[in-house]
Every structure is written in structure tokens, then in C-alpha cells.
Design an enzyme around this catalytic site. Structure first.
Site, PDB file in Angstrom:
ATOM      1  N   MET A  99       0.759  -1.245  -0.114  1.00  9.57           N
ATOM      2  CA  MET A  99       0.091   0.143   0.094  1.00  9.57           C
ATOM      3  C   MET A  99       0.744   1.176  -0.117  1.00  9.57           C
ATOM      4  O   MET A  99       1.544   1.395   0.903  1.00  9.57           O
ATOM      5  CB  MET A  99      -0.926  -0.040   1.236  1.00  9.57           C
ATOM      6  CG  MET A  99      -1.917  -1.132   1.207  1.00  9.57           C
ATOM      7  SD  MET A  99      -2.725  -1.314   3.173  1.00  9.57           S
ATOM      8  CE  MET A  99      -1.405  -1.940   3.688  1.00  9.57           C
ATOM      9  N   ILE A 157       1.978  -5.317   8.250  1.00 13.62           N
ATOM     10  CA  ILE A 157       3.141  -4.905   8.239  1.00 13.62           C
ATOM     11  C   ILE A 157       3.503  -3.572   8.505  1.00 13.62           C
ATOM     12  O   ILE A 157       3.100  -2.880   7.206  1.00 13.62           O
ATOM     13  CB  ILE A 157       4.089  -5.609   7.459  1.00 13.62           C
ATOM     14  CG1 ILE A 157       4.132  -7.234   7.304  1.00 13.62           C
ATOM     15  CG2 ILE A 157       5.617  -5.273   7.503  1.00 13.62           C
ATOM     16  CD1 ILE A 157       4.622  -7.893   6.280  1.00 13.62           C
ATOM     17  N   GLY A 187       1.471   4.129   4.810  1.00 14.32           N
ATOM     18  CA  GLY A 187       2.269   3.315   3.870  1.00 14.32           C
ATOM     19  C   GLY A 187       2.558   1.978   4.591  1.00 14.32           C
ATOM     20  O   GLY A 187       3.321   2.039   5.513  1.00 14.32           O
ATOM     21  N   SER A 188       2.420   0.868   3.916  1.00 13.29           N
ATOM     22  CA  SER A 188       2.619  -0.496   4.580  1.00 13.29           C
ATOM     23  C   SER A 188       2.339  -1.549   3.777  1.00 13.29           C
ATOM     24  O   SER A 188       2.321  -1.561   2.318  1.00 13.29           O
ATOM     25  CB  SER A 188       1.545  -0.494   5.851  1.00 13.29           C
ATOM     26  OG  SER A 188       0.510  -0.054   5.616  1.00 13.29           O
ATOM     27  N   ARG A 189       2.305  -2.925   4.320  1.00  8.82           N
ATOM     28  CA  ARG A 189       2.124  -3.938   3.107  1.00  8.82           C
ATOM     29  C   ARG A 189       1.406  -5.232   4.269  1.00  8.82           C
ATOM     30  O   ARG A 189       1.254  -5.136   5.596  1.00  8.82           O
ATOM     31  CB  ARG A 189       3.337  -4.545   3.233  1.00  8.82           C
ATOM     32  CG  ARG A 189       3.299  -5.790   2.259  1.00  8.82           C
ATOM     33  CD  ARG A 189       4.927  -5.925   1.789  1.00  8.82           C
ATOM     34  NE  ARG A 189       5.273  -7.386   2.424  1.00  8.82           N
ATOM     35  CZ  ARG A 189       6.551  -7.975   2.496  1.00  8.82           C
ATOM     36  NH1 ARG A 189       7.452  -7.018   2.201  1.00  8.82           N
ATOM     37  NH2 ARG A 189       6.826  -9.150   2.860  1.00  8.82           N
TER      38      ARG A 189
END
Length: 218
Positions: A99, A157, A187-189
């Protein structure tokens, strides 16, 4: 009407207070007209960025115990067979969705079922696409089980900018596919670990829509 996620309410209010204060200060203490206008445009841009980040669009999920839907909006960056060391401790099929700050950051349940495991891990803030991010960054691990698919694991994450992960899943909860499972700020995953042999419906580089798009299934 645009809806915003509850995790953003406080930040949105603070942002508006700072924005109004900044505009008033610029108008009252700066005599250069173009500079005042420039500051106002920058402040307005900042407000828009914060608002779009915390937006929570309504998604209509077609409930289906035979499929796994995307838990978040973003880009598919990993599809591979890996060793999952925390819960399964064996080979699983990993599908990872990255993301960017402009994506919707709501996490949604990828399938309906019972939460079998939910754990928070403090950690680093490596960029979310770093190979070690899934084991070294701040993260949460959640496992859901249903009778059709079996057990799947998803991991929120944190990235280089994300400083807070919100996870609503509690062990023993009965959860519904597509409903709100949490939020990751800035911002991440999300990694999803599926049973080997699961049919994957996406490919690397695909942009997926959380709560709606089928990413895998029987």
C-alpha cells in the site's frame, strides 16, 4: 458522502486546527501576497492528503467461503511459496500487497471464520517492500479458519512511515469476510499466507481492491 475511518478522527481534527492556525498566521504576519497564497496552497494540499489517507469507502462484499478476497487496496508485489515460521512452521503460498500512502489503508477480513491466533510484534520500520520487513518490522499476525478453505494467515506490516498498526481481531472472534479488521497508518504492506495448492487469481503487479476483489480460492 465521503466516510472516514474512526482511527483518523483525532488526526483529522488536529490537522484542521493546524491548517486554520497556519492560514491565519500567514495572513496576519506576512505582507508578501504571493507567499501567503503559496503557504495557503501548501496547507490545503496537506489537508487533502490527510483526508484521502483516512477515507473509508463503502465496499459491498459478496460473501463466499470458497474464496479469499484482498484484505487491502494496493499492488501485488509477491506471489511465492515460502516457509511461514511463526504459526504454521511449514510451506505456505504467500501473496503480498503493498500500500502506498495514497491507497485506502483499511484492513478487511479476507474470509469469514473464527480467529484462531492474533499477536502483535514490535519491530523496525524498514521500507515495506524490504524482504526482511515481514519478520523484522512492527507487525501483527492473525490466523482465521473456516471449514472450506481451512486456515489462512495475514500479517499487517508497518512501513518506513507507518508508526501504528491497529488490529481488531481477537482470538475466538467470529468474523465476517469484508468487514473492518483494522488500519495501518501511512504506507505499509499485508502478507497473506494460503494453503499450498490454493488457486491464485492475481498476478504480480496487479492492483487490487480490498473487500471486493477475489485474490485466491478453491
Amino acid at each position: 458522502m465521503i466516510k472516514f475511518h474512526k482511527e483518523g478522527y483525532k488526526i483529522i481534527v488536529i490537522t484542521f486546527i493546524i491548517a486554520i492556525a497556519g492560514i491565519l498566521l500567514a495572513e496576519n504576519f506576512i505582507d508578501i501576497n504571493w507567499l501567503v497564497k503559496a503557504i495557503q496552497v501548501i496547507i490545503l494540499g496537506f489537508v487533502i492528503i490527510v483526508l484521502q489517507f483516512f477515507r473509508n469507502p463503502k465496499r459491498v462484499t459478496n460473501l463466499d467461503d470458497n474464496v479469499i478476497i484482498a484484505p487491502v487496496d494496493g499492488k501485488v508485489v509477491v506471489i511465492e511459496e515460502v516457509e511461514e515460521p511463526e504459526y504454521f512452521k511449514d510451506k505456505r503460498l504467500q501473496v503480498s500487497i503493498f500500500m502506498s500512502p495514497i491507497n485506502v489503508h483499511v484492513t478487511r477480513y479476507a474470509m469469514s471464520g473464527i480467529v484462531k491466533y492474533s499477536k502483535y510484534h514490535p519491530g523496525k520500520y524498514l521500507v515495506a517492500w524490504h524482504p526482511k520487513a515481514s519478520t523484522e518490522n512492527e507487525r501483527t499476525t492473525v490466523v482465521i479458519e473456516n471449514k472450506t478453505i481451512g486456515e489462512i494467515l495475514y500479517r499487517q506490516i508497518a512501513g518506513a512511515l507507518a508508526k501504528r498498526i491497529v488490529n481488531y481481531a481477537k482470538e475466538g472472534d467470529k468474523v465476517v469476510q469484508g468487514t473492518d479488521a483494522g488500519f495501518i497508518k501511512f504506507g505499509s504492506r499485508v502478507d497473506v499466507y494460503l494453503p499450498l495448492g490454493t488457486k491464485v487469481n492475481v498476478k504480480l503487479g496487479d492492483k487490487v481492491k480490498g473487500g471486493v476483489q477475489v485474490i485466491a480460492g478453491k
